[in-house]
Design a protein around this motif. Structure first.
Motif, PDB file in Angstrom:
ATOM      1  N   GLN A  19       0.826  -1.203   0.000  1.00 56.81           N
ATOM      2  CA  GLN A  19       0.000   0.000   0.000  1.00 56.81           C
ATOM      3  C   GLN A  19       0.861   1.255   0.000  1.00 56.81           C
ATOM      4  O   GLN A  19       0.509   2.262  -0.626  1.00 56.81           O
ATOM      5  CB  GLN A  19      -0.948   0.028   1.206  1.00 56.81           C
ATOM      6  CG  GLN A  19      -1.967   1.161   1.111  1.00 56.81           C
ATOM      7  CD  GLN A  19      -2.901   1.221   2.288  1.00 56.81           C
ATOM      8  OE1 GLN A  19      -2.598   0.708   3.354  1.00 56.81           O
ATOM      9  NE2 GLN A  19      -4.044   1.869   2.106  1.00 56.81           N
ATOM     10  N   ALA A  20       1.996   1.211   0.676  1.00 59.42           N
ATOM     11  CA  ALA A  20       2.913   2.345   0.644  1.00 59.42           C
ATOM     12  C   ALA A  20       3.362   2.627  -0.792  1.00 59.42           C
ATOM     13  O   ALA A  20       3.446   3.787  -1.215  1.00 59.42           O
ATOM     14  CB  ALA A  20       4.118   2.071   1.536  1.00 59.42           C
ATOM     15  N   GLN A  21       3.626   1.555  -1.556  1.00 58.34           N
ATOM     16  CA  GLN A  21       4.024   1.727  -2.956  1.00 58.34           C
ATOM     17  C   GLN A  21       2.872   2.276  -3.798  1.00 58.34           C
ATOM     18  O   GLN A  21       3.071   3.101  -4.681  1.00 58.34           O
ATOM     19  CB  GLN A  21       4.505   0.398  -3.537  1.00 58.34           C
ATOM     20  CG  GLN A  21       5.748  -0.165  -2.858  1.00 58.34           C
ATOM     21  CD  GLN A  21       6.178  -1.493  -3.461  1.00 58.34           C
ATOM     22  OE1 GLN A  21       6.349  -1.597  -4.677  1.00 58.34           O
ATOM     23  NE2 GLN A  21       6.353  -2.507  -2.626  1.00 58.34           N
ATOM     24  N   VAL A  22       1.649   1.790  -3.504  1.00 59.14           N
ATOM     25  CA  VAL A  22       0.476   2.261  -4.245  1.00 59.14           C
ATOM     26  C   VAL A  22       0.215   3.738  -3.948  1.00 59.14           C
ATOM     27  O   VAL A  22      -0.099   4.523  -4.853  1.00 59.14           O
ATOM     28  CB  VAL A  22      -0.769   1.413  -3.891  1.00 59.14           C
ATOM     29  CG1 VAL A  22      -2.035   2.034  -4.474  1.00 59.14           C
ATOM     30  CG2 VAL A  22      -0.596  -0.016  -4.400  1.00 59.14           C
ATOM     31  N   LEU A  23       0.343   4.133  -2.689  1.00 61.97           N
ATOM     32  CA  LEU A  23       0.140   5.538  -2.326  1.00 61.97           C
ATOM     33  C   LEU A  23       1.135   6.441  -3.050  1.00 61.97           C
ATOM     34  O   LEU A  23       0.799   7.560  -3.447  1.00 61.97           O
ATOM     35  CB  LEU A  23       0.281   5.724  -0.812  1.00 61.97           C
ATOM     36  CG  LEU A  23      -0.848   5.183   0.060  1.00 61.97           C
ATOM     37  CD1 LEU A  23      -0.483   5.269   1.533  1.00 61.97           C
ATOM     38  CD2 LEU A  23      -2.148   5.942  -0.200  1.00 61.97           C
ATOM     39  N   GLY A  24       2.352   5.954  -3.223  1.00 64.15           N
ATOM     40  CA  GLY A  24       3.377   6.751  -3.893  1.00 64.15           C
ATOM     41  C   GLY A  24       3.382   6.597  -5.402  1.00 64.15           C
ATOM     42  O   GLY A  24       4.139   7.300  -6.092  1.00 64.15           O
ATOM     43  N   PHE A  25       2.545   5.704  -5.939  1.00 69.10           N
ATOM     44  CA  PHE A  25       2.549   5.448  -7.386  1.00 69.10           C
ATOM     45  C   PHE A  25       1.939   6.633  -8.139  1.00 69.10           C
ATOM     46  O   PHE A  25       0.897   7.163  -7.765  1.00 69.10           O
ATOM     47  CB  PHE A  25       1.751   4.176  -7.693  1.00 69.10           C
ATOM     48  CG  PHE A  25       1.653   3.871  -9.161  1.00 69.10           C
ATOM     49  CD1 PHE A  25       2.717   3.314  -9.836  1.00 69.10           C
ATOM     50  CD2 PHE A  25       0.495   4.164  -9.872  1.00 69.10           C
ATOM     51  CE1 PHE A  25       2.636   3.029 -11.197  1.00 69.10           C
ATOM     52  CE2 PHE A  25       0.393   3.885 -11.226  1.00 69.10           C
ATOM     53  CZ  PHE A  25       1.477   3.317 -11.880  1.00 69.10           C
ATOM     54  N   ASP A  26       2.579   7.043  -9.213  1.00 67.61           N
ATOM     55  CA  ASP A  26       2.078   8.130 -10.047  1.00 67.61           C
ATOM     56  C   ASP A  26       2.375   7.809 -11.503  1.00 67.61           C
ATOM     57  O   ASP A  26       3.281   8.363 -12.106  1.00 67.61           O
ATOM     58  CB  ASP A  26       2.719   9.454  -9.638  1.00 67.61           C
ATOM     59  CG  ASP A  26       2.130  10.631 -10.411  1.00 67.61           C
ATOM     60  OD1 ASP A  26       1.017  10.494 -10.935  1.00 67.61           O
ATOM     61  OD2 ASP A  26       2.812  11.677 -10.497  1.00 67.61           O
ATOM     62  N   GLY A  27       1.634   6.878 -12.054  1.00 68.99           N
ATOM     63  CA  GLY A  27       1.882   6.454 -13.429  1.00 68.99           C
ATOM     64  C   GLY A  27       0.601   6.040 -14.126  1.00 68.99           C
ATOM     65  O   GLY A  27      -0.498   6.451 -13.745  1.00 68.99           O
ATOM     66  N   LYS A  28       0.765   5.211 -15.148  1.00 66.00           N
ATOM     67  CA  LYS A  28      -0.377   4.751 -15.946  1.00 66.00           C
ATOM     68  C   LYS A  28      -0.456   3.227 -15.907  1.00 66.00           C
ATOM     69  O   LYS A  28       0.458   2.549 -15.452  1.00 66.00           O
ATOM     70  CB  LYS A  28      -0.227   5.239 -17.386  1.00 66.00           C
ATOM     71  CG  LYS A  28      -0.194   6.754 -17.504  1.00 66.00           C
ATOM     72  CD  LYS A  28      -0.079   7.185 -18.960  1.00 66.00           C
ATOM     73  CE  LYS A  28      -0.072   8.706 -19.075  1.00 66.00           C
ATOM     74  NZ  LYS A  28       0.031   9.144 -20.494  1.00 66.00           N
ATOM     75  N   ARG A  29      -1.568   2.718 -16.410  1.00 68.71           N
ATOM     76  CA  ARG A  29      -1.781   1.264 -16.356  1.00 68.71           C
ATOM     77  C   ARG A  29      -0.847   0.483 -17.265  1.00 68.71           C
ATOM     78  O   ARG A  29      -0.681  -0.717 -17.094  1.00 68.71           O
ATOM     79  CB  ARG A  29      -3.239   0.948 -16.717  1.00 68.71           C
ATOM     80  CG  ARG A  29      -4.225   1.476 -15.689  1.00 68.71           C
ATOM     81  CD  ARG A  29      -5.631   0.984 -15.932  1.00 68.71           C
ATOM     82  NE  ARG A  29      -6.545   1.559 -14.960  1.00 68.71           N
ATOM     83  CZ  ARG A  29      -7.836   1.286 -14.899  1.00 68.71           C
ATOM     84  NH1 ARG A  29      -8.363   0.444 -15.775  1.00 68.71           N
ATOM     85  NH2 ARG A  29      -8.600   1.852 -13.998  1.00 68.71           N
ATOM     86  N   VAL A  30      -0.281   1.168 -18.231  1.00 71.09           N
ATOM     87  CA  VAL A  30       0.642   0.471 -19.141  1.00 71.09           C
ATOM     88  C   VAL A  30       2.043   0.385 -18.550  1.00 71.09           C
ATOM     89  O   VAL A  30       2.913  -0.307 -19.102  1.00 71.09           O
ATOM     90  CB  VAL A  30       0.692   1.187 -20.511  1.00 71.09           C
ATOM     91  CG1 VAL A  30      -0.647   1.082 -21.218  1.00 71.09           C
ATOM     92  CG2 VAL A  30       1.108   2.650 -20.353  1.00 71.09           C
TER      93      VAL A  30
END
Length: 486
Positions: free
Chosen positions: A419-430
């Motif tokens: 979840q920490a990685q998801v919270l910091g994720f800033d990209g696209k599905r590809v």
């Protein structure tokens, strides 16, 4: 666009609105052609004709740039016809073989062709087609369930199933991408406002069905008149729904407005002789009429930029301010967690943001409602992350802890890291990082499925909560990458 062509028409390059210094010959900027030729005489008949075309292009440009209909609309055919006529007139201008006139004519043709292309692109854009398809779905649904039964002399079946179906269509409309194009934004906004108005009318009808029946005509002679008006209001409600969904034939909003206003005048003229019950009954009917009247101003809905350009909306600005603050807090939380410091826990501040979001006025606008919902999800994601981290830090398993229960907690520890990685994720599905996160979260769900509680109730509850937690993380990841726009 027309300004650019007008500037180039007289041999002056378009400078994006910057003022040019004409103090001397060496400071002036020239079109490449001007290195060999002076600007052509603007009084030349060919140049004068091109100038007249430019004026017509300037008047048609705003209409083209804000047209939000389809190719079979009357305004589309009118604009296409006018632009085609101008293109033919430009082609017929005699340039006498002179390069200056040829260049001016070419630029004029490019302007007209650009407007024609823009008009067609927006009318045939996949998002515009999607908006029309959803509008047709809504139109068919309302026609079958509301309009057709009442026209046949029956009674429309207004129930929660119909309300839910309309809400689903509203949500699908809010998810149509407009790429910031004004025509597409207008088309989506107009479709949404009409569908939301129908939804409001139908939900009002649902509430009305739970009200007490009209008073008996024996109570007072005025009651009979009010009951008759109520029958007319029921018919008007159906007419309004048909109008909003384009199923009204030759009826118009102005005509229905006159009918409803006449009902109000008729009610105002009634003498209720100080009877409180009858006054209250009349008041309810008047409120019903006012509720219908407020939806009859949708003829020009969407023409006001402030309405469909939600970036200028005060509620959206409030929501965006909250999101910016949440982003700042989230970065701080992740930074402290990476250093092993769990002291930074702004939960009270985050809870205050949820309260603030709850008070944001959405004005029943589905796009604003969706923007608020997404902001709430962002805040809740950070709060649940802090809650799980805190629970993991406090956890002190005993020697008699059930093995299955321990297995669930091991998965929760992995989910916290993910979840920490998801919270910091800033990209696209590809992106590879997205696919990796999705795969790892799915593996944790499979690991939870493999846990056998062996009859331990505590483990059953913990596993159920862990599954829900993992699914929420996946949903949040999807929400961050679905490129939604308001």
């Amino acid at each position: 666009m027309a300004v650019r062509w007008l500037c180039s028409l007289f041999g002056k390059p378009f400078d994006g609105g910057k003022r040019m210094d004409h103090g001397g010959p060496q400071q002036q900027q020239h079109h490449p052609m001007e290195q060999q030729h002076q600007p052509y005489n603007p009084q030349h008949p060919a140049m004068m004709r091109l100038y007249e075309v430019q004026k017509e292009v300037a008047s048609l440009g705003p209409q083209v740039c804000t047209f939000s209909g389809l190719q079979n609309d009357r305004d589309y055919k009118r604009l296409e016809r006018e632009l085609t006529r101008l293109l033919l007139e430009v082609d017929q201008v005699d340039t006498e073989g002179k390069p200056e006139l040829q260049g001016a004519r070419k630029r004029a043709a490019q302007e007209v062709e650009g407007l024609l292309r823009y008009l067609e692109e927006n009318a045939t854009h996949p998002s515009r087609v999607a908006i029309e398809q959803l509008s047709n779905e809504a139109r068919q649904l309302v026609d079958e369930r509301v309009v057709a039964p009442q026209r046949a002399g029956g009674v429309a079946e207004i129930n929660d199933e119909l309300v839910d179906a309309l809400q689903e269509l509203v949500l699908r409309l809010t998810q149509v991408k407009t790429e910031g194009r004004v025509p597409l934004r207008k088309a989506r906004y107009r479709a949404l406002t009409r569908l939301c108005a129908v939804q409001d009318v139908i939900e009002g009808r649902t509430q009305q069905q739970t009200l007490s029946l009209p008073l008996s005509g024996d109570t007072h002679e005025a009651v009979h008149c009010i009951n008759q008006v109520m029958v007319k209001v029921s018919v008007a409600r159906s007419q309004l729904v048909a109008l909003l969904m384009g199923l009204s034939g030759r009826d118009s909003c102005a005509h229905l407005s006159r009918i409803l206003t006449e009902m109000q005048v008729e009610l105002d003229a009634l003498d209720v002789s100080g009877n409180a019950a009858i006054r209250n009954y009349r008041k309810q009917v008047v409120e019903e009429i006012n509720g219908l009247l407020k939806h009859l101003d949708l003829e020009g809905e969407g023409d006001d930029t402030r309405r469909y350009d939600l970036a200028q909306n005060n509620s959206i600005r409030e929501i965006e301010a909250v999101r910016a603050h949440v982003s700042h807090l989230r970065e701080g939380i992740l930074r402290h967690c990476a250093m092993g410091d769990l002291g930074f826990r702004p939960k009270a501040e985050l809870q205050g943001m949820l309260t603030h979001l709850d008070q944001v006025d959405t004005a029943k606008n589905p796009c604003i409602r969706e923007a608020r919902r997404r902001a709430v999800v962002e805040v809740q994601a950070v709060i649940t992350f802090l809650d799980l981290r805190e629970a993991l830090a406090r956890r002190q398993p005993g020697p008699n802890e059930h093995p299955s229960h321990r297995a669930v907690w091991l998965v929760l520890g992995s989910l916290s890291d993910l979840q920490a990685q998801v919270l910091g994720f800033d990209g696209k599905r590809v992106d590879k990082s997205y696919m990796m996160l999705e795969e790892l979260l799915t593996k944790q769900l499979l690991a939870l499925d493999a846990v056998d509680p062996l009859g331990d109730e505590t483990t059953k509850v913990a596993r159920k909560q862990a599954v829900k937690f993992a699914q929420n993380i996946l949903n949040y990841l999807d929400m961050k990458t679905d490129e939604w726009e308001y």
